[in-house]
Design a protein around this motif. Structure first.
Motif, mmCIF file in Angstrom:
data_model
loop_
_atom_site.group_PDB
_atom_site.id
_atom_site.type_symbol
_atom_site.label_atom_id
_atom_site.label_comp_id
_atom_site.label_asym_id
_atom_site.label_seq_id
_atom_site.Cartn_x
_atom_site.Cartn_y
_atom_site.Cartn_z
ATOM 1 N N MET A 47 -17.759 -12.226 6.377
ATOM 2 C CA MET A 47 -16.906 -12.480 7.549
ATOM 3 C C MET A 47 -15.626 -13.239 7.191
ATOM 4 O O MET A 47 -15.065 -13.959 8.016
ATOM 5 C CB MET A 47 -17.681 -13.255 8.637
ATOM 6 C CG MET A 47 -19.066 -12.714 8.906
ATOM 7 S SD MET A 47 -19.065 -11.040 9.566
ATOM 8 C CE MET A 47 -20.755 -10.510 9.291
ATOM 9 N N SER A 48 -15.132 -13.035 5.970
ATOM 10 C CA SER A 48 -13.985 -13.824 5.500
ATOM 11 C C SER A 48 -12.638 -13.258 5.927
ATOM 12 O O SER A 48 -11.638 -13.980 5.920
ATOM 13 C CB SER A 48 -14.034 -13.939 3.976
ATOM 14 O OG SER A 48 -14.009 -12.659 3.363
ATOM 15 N N VAL A 49 -12.590 -11.969 6.289
ATOM 16 C CA VAL A 49 -11.315 -11.339 6.654
ATOM 17 C C VAL A 49 -11.292 -11.073 8.153
ATOM 18 O O VAL A 49 -12.220 -10.460 8.704
ATOM 19 C CB VAL A 49 -11.109 -10.026 5.876
ATOM 20 C CG1 VAL A 49 -9.842 -9.312 6.351
ATOM 21 C CG2 VAL A 49 -11.024 -10.299 4.379
ATOM 22 N N LEU A 268 -11.442 -12.827 -2.057
ATOM 23 C CA LEU A 268 -10.847 -12.508 -0.757
ATOM 24 C C LEU A 268 -9.903 -11.318 -0.868
ATOM 25 O O LEU A 268 -9.871 -10.452 0.019
ATOM 26 C CB LEU A 268 -10.103 -13.729 -0.214
ATOM 27 C CG LEU A 268 -9.433 -13.565 1.158
ATOM 28 C CD1 LEU A 268 -10.467 -13.270 2.234
ATOM 29 C CD2 LEU A 268 -8.620 -14.805 1.507
ATOM 30 N N SER A 269 -9.140 -11.239 -1.950
ATOM 31 C CA SER A 269 -8.192 -10.138 -2.111
ATOM 32 C C SER A 269 -8.914 -8.796 -2.239
ATOM 33 O O SER A 269 -8.439 -7.776 -1.724
ATOM 34 C CB SER A 269 -7.305 -10.378 -3.339
ATOM 35 O OG SER A 269 -8.078 -10.476 -4.518
ATOM 36 N N GLU A 270 -10.077 -8.784 -2.906
ATOM 37 C CA GLU A 270 -10.834 -7.543 -3.040
ATOM 38 C C GLU A 270 -11.390 -7.096 -1.693
ATOM 39 O O GLU A 270 -11.335 -5.914 -1.340
ATOM 40 C CB GLU A 270 -11.971 -7.731 -4.045
ATOM 41 C CG GLU A 270 -12.727 -6.454 -4.370
ATOM 42 C CD GLU A 270 -13.763 -6.632 -5.459
ATOM 43 O OE1 GLU A 270 -14.481 -5.646 -5.759
ATOM 44 O OE2 GLU A 270 -13.876 -7.735 -6.008
ATOM 45 N N THR A 271 -11.928 -8.044 -0.921
ATOM 46 C CA THR A 271 -12.448 -7.702 0.409
ATOM 47 C C THR A 271 -11.332 -7.203 1.319
ATOM 48 O O THR A 271 -11.492 -6.205 2.028
ATOM 49 C CB THR A 271 -13.139 -8.919 1.034
ATOM 50 O OG1 THR A 271 -14.204 -9.358 0.192
ATOM 51 C CG2 THR A 271 -13.706 -8.579 2.404
ATOM 52 N N CYS A 275 -10.925 -3.614 3.366
ATOM 53 C CA CYS A 275 -10.757 -3.576 4.820
ATOM 54 C C CYS A 275 -9.530 -2.778 5.228
ATOM 55 O O CYS A 275 -9.504 -2.153 6.303
ATOM 56 C CB CYS A 275 -10.636 -5.000 5.376
ATOM 57 S SG CYS A 275 -12.148 -5.991 5.302
ATOM 58 N N GLN A 276 -8.494 -2.788 4.395
ATOM 59 C CA GLN A 276 -7.238 -2.142 4.757
ATOM 60 C C GLN A 276 -7.344 -0.617 4.795
ATOM 61 O O GLN A 276 -6.435 0.042 5.290
ATOM 62 C CB GLN A 276 -6.142 -2.589 3.783
ATOM 63 C CG GLN A 276 -5.714 -4.021 4.041
ATOM 64 C CD GLN A 276 -4.783 -4.576 2.974
ATOM 65 O OE1 GLN A 276 -4.807 -4.130 1.817
ATOM 66 N NE2 GLN A 276 -3.965 -5.544 3.337
ATOM 67 N N ARG A 277 -8.414 -0.048 4.308
ATOM 68 C CA ARG A 277 -8.646 1.386 4.507
ATOM 69 C C ARG A 277 -8.826 1.686 5.993
ATOM 70 O O ARG A 277 -8.511 2.793 6.454
ATOM 71 C CB ARG A 277 -9.884 1.820 3.723
ATOM 72 C CG ARG A 277 -10.339 3.251 3.980
ATOM 73 C CD ARG A 277 -11.460 3.655 3.031
ATOM 74 N NE ARG A 277 -12.086 4.912 3.389
ATOM 75 C CZ ARG A 277 -11.589 6.119 3.116
ATOM 76 N NH1 ARG A 277 -10.423 6.218 2.491
ATOM 77 N NH2 ARG A 277 -12.230 7.218 3.467
ATOM 78 N N TYR A 278 -9.296 0.701 6.754
ATOM 79 C CA TYR A 278 -9.627 0.884 8.166
ATOM 80 C C TYR A 278 -8.626 0.207 9.114
ATOM 81 O O TYR A 278 -8.434 0.662 10.242
ATOM 82 C CB TYR A 278 -11.029 0.337 8.433
ATOM 83 C CG TYR A 278 -12.075 0.991 7.571
ATOM 84 C CD1 TYR A 278 -12.672 2.189 7.962
ATOM 85 C CD2 TYR A 278 -12.445 0.450 6.341
ATOM 86 C CE1 TYR A 278 -13.611 2.825 7.164
ATOM 87 C CE2 TYR A 278 -13.381 1.076 5.527
ATOM 88 C CZ TYR A 278 -13.961 2.260 5.947
ATOM 89 O OH TYR A 278 -14.882 2.882 5.137
ATOM 90 N N TYR A 279 -8.006 -0.872 8.637
ATOM 91 C CA TYR A 279 -7.030 -1.571 9.483
ATOM 92 C C TYR A 279 -6.145 -2.415 8.578
ATOM 93 O O TYR A 279 -6.632 -3.100 7.661
ATOM 94 C CB TYR A 279 -7.737 -2.466 10.498
ATOM 95 C CG TYR A 279 -6.797 -3.190 11.442
ATOM 96 C CD1 TYR A 279 -6.381 -2.602 12.627
ATOM 97 C CD2 TYR A 279 -6.324 -4.462 11.142
ATOM 98 C CE1 TYR A 279 -5.513 -3.254 13.492
ATOM 99 C CE2 TYR A 279 -5.449 -5.126 11.993
ATOM 100 C CZ TYR A 279 -5.050 -4.525 13.164
ATOM 101 O OH TYR A 279 -4.191 -5.172 14.024
ATOM 102 N N GLN A 280 -4.852 -2.373 8.837
ATOM 103 C CA GLN A 280 -3.917 -3.209 8.078
ATOM 104 C C GLN A 280 -2.681 -3.462 8.920
ATOM 105 O O GLN A 280 -2.352 -2.695 9.831
ATOM 106 C CB GLN A 280 -3.528 -2.547 6.748
ATOM 107 C CG GLN A 280 -2.940 -1.151 6.878
ATOM 108 C CD GLN A 280 -2.666 -0.505 5.532
ATOM 109 O OE1 GLN A 280 -1.784 -0.943 4.796
ATOM 110 N NE2 GLN A 280 -3.424 0.555 5.212
#
Length: 366
Positions: A47-49, A268-271, A275-280
């Protein structure tokens, strides 16, 4: 007792580095271990991002609100309202959790539902071998902290030509409320139907916080064709019925193993990148310094941080600067990028310094 003293172990045909090294201090190095260790199918399970927001109040509809990849699902809850947030709280080794609070309560009805969901695309499930005799199990594990005692449903729902599901229930006893509790369960693989390997929704993990009796009366502890009564068998907790009740979760992990694994922390950068595949949210800008007495259009590329799952919905969420322009829009949208377009404002003598800078949300969620 027999004992073998060696410092290296290798396959007979291995002419390179040893497969296993045994060190004098008692530690062990295993070559390519990272390629063999089953990876979690969950993105952002710690739940870090939270790109959208860290807290959203007065929620009465399903959607993605705060923590990335975590979907709030609610139905037929009348006047019930909720606040969802990313909180700086958790058990040992976790800095954040997803938190839901009931801010306006509603009595339970027969068709009500309140769930936390994680949705998998078919591409995430390519190594499960479902639809065969070698179907691999899925072990779900997480930490939960709730103020409401009772039984909570854990459900896997398959979105294929014939919908199928399986579930179980876990109990939070009176002495466990408002404390972190570790929950884990292993589901057998579904041998009946193969996974469609695409970018569409193919599996949904649901953790129910409230369910009406329409969804709780039929046993769902083995795989079967989906019907509503077998969605949340055994559910008794009704979080929406008590004002200020809370539900927190972190450490959510799903692995293709027959037992839970230690949580797989990552940077955090890897997570964020996953996530950015789905929202950015990207910041773009265009500028035109050409003087003109006409309202000619101008534009430029909008580059994405990551390729989206599908062509995203683009929304301007913040205008950083807008000078002497009109008709601003995002065009030519694809999973890889887009363009920013605007028209310079017409004026006698022409206007220089036409500029538009904005933050653009790109939503390709399931």
């Amino acid at each position: 007792m027999s004992r073998i003293n060696v410092s290296e172990l290798s396959h007979a045909s291995n002419g390179g580095d040893p497969n296993i090294e045994l060190h004098a201090d008692g530690s062990t190095s295993i070559r390519n271990l990272q390629n063999q260790y089953p990876k979690s199918l969950i993105i952002n399970g710690d739940m870090s991002v939270a790109q959208r927001a860290t807290s959203v109040a007065d929620i009465d509809n399903a959607g993605f609100y705060t923590v990335d990849r975590i979907r709030h699902s609610s139905s037929n809850l009348g006047t019930a309202r909720f606040t969802v947030s990313q909180e700086a709280d958790g058990p040992a080794n976790f800095s954040y959790c997803y938190r839901l609070e009931t801010t306006t309560a509603q009595a339970a009805g027969t068709n009500t539902g309140l769930r936390l969901q994680y949705i998998f695309e078919g591409n995430d499930l390519k190594n499960l071998n479902w639809g065969t005799a070698d179907a691999r199990p899925l072990t779900v594990s997480f930490w939960v902290n709730t103020s409401v005692q009772g039984a909570y449903s854990l459900n896997l729902y398959r979105d294929e030509a014939t919908a199928r599901n399986i579930g179980t229930a876990f109990t939070v006893a009176a002495g466990e409320i408002n404390n972190w509790k570790f929950v884990t369960h292993t589901f057998p693989g579904d041998q009946t139907t193969p996974v469609t390997l695409d970018a569409s929704q193919r599996l949904t993990l649901s953790i129910s916080m409230a369910e009406g009796s329409d969804f709780t009366t039929q046993d769902n502890t083995s795989w079967g064709n989906y019907t509503a009564p077998r969605y949340a068998f055994g559910q008794t907790a009704q979080l929406h019925a008590t004002v200020n009740s809370t539900f927190r979760i972190t450490g959510l992990q799903v692995t293709a193993t027959d037992e839970p694994l230690e949580f797989q922390h990552e940077s955090l950068s890897e997570t964020l990148s996953k996530c950015q595949r789905y929202y950015q949210v990207v910041r773009g800008g265009i500028r035109n310094d050409y003087r003109s007495d006409s309202s000619a259009s101008f534009g430029g590329p909008l580059n994405f941080f990551a390729t989206c799952r599908v062509t995203p919905t683009a929304t301007v969420v913040n205008t950083v600067s807008s000078q002497n322009v009109s008709s601003q829009r995002i065009d030519d949208i694809s999973p890889e990028g887009a363009t920013m377009q605007a028209a310079g404002i017409q004026s006698t003598g022409g206007i220089a310094g036409q500029l538009w800078i904005a933050d653009i949300a790109l939503d390709a969620e399931l």
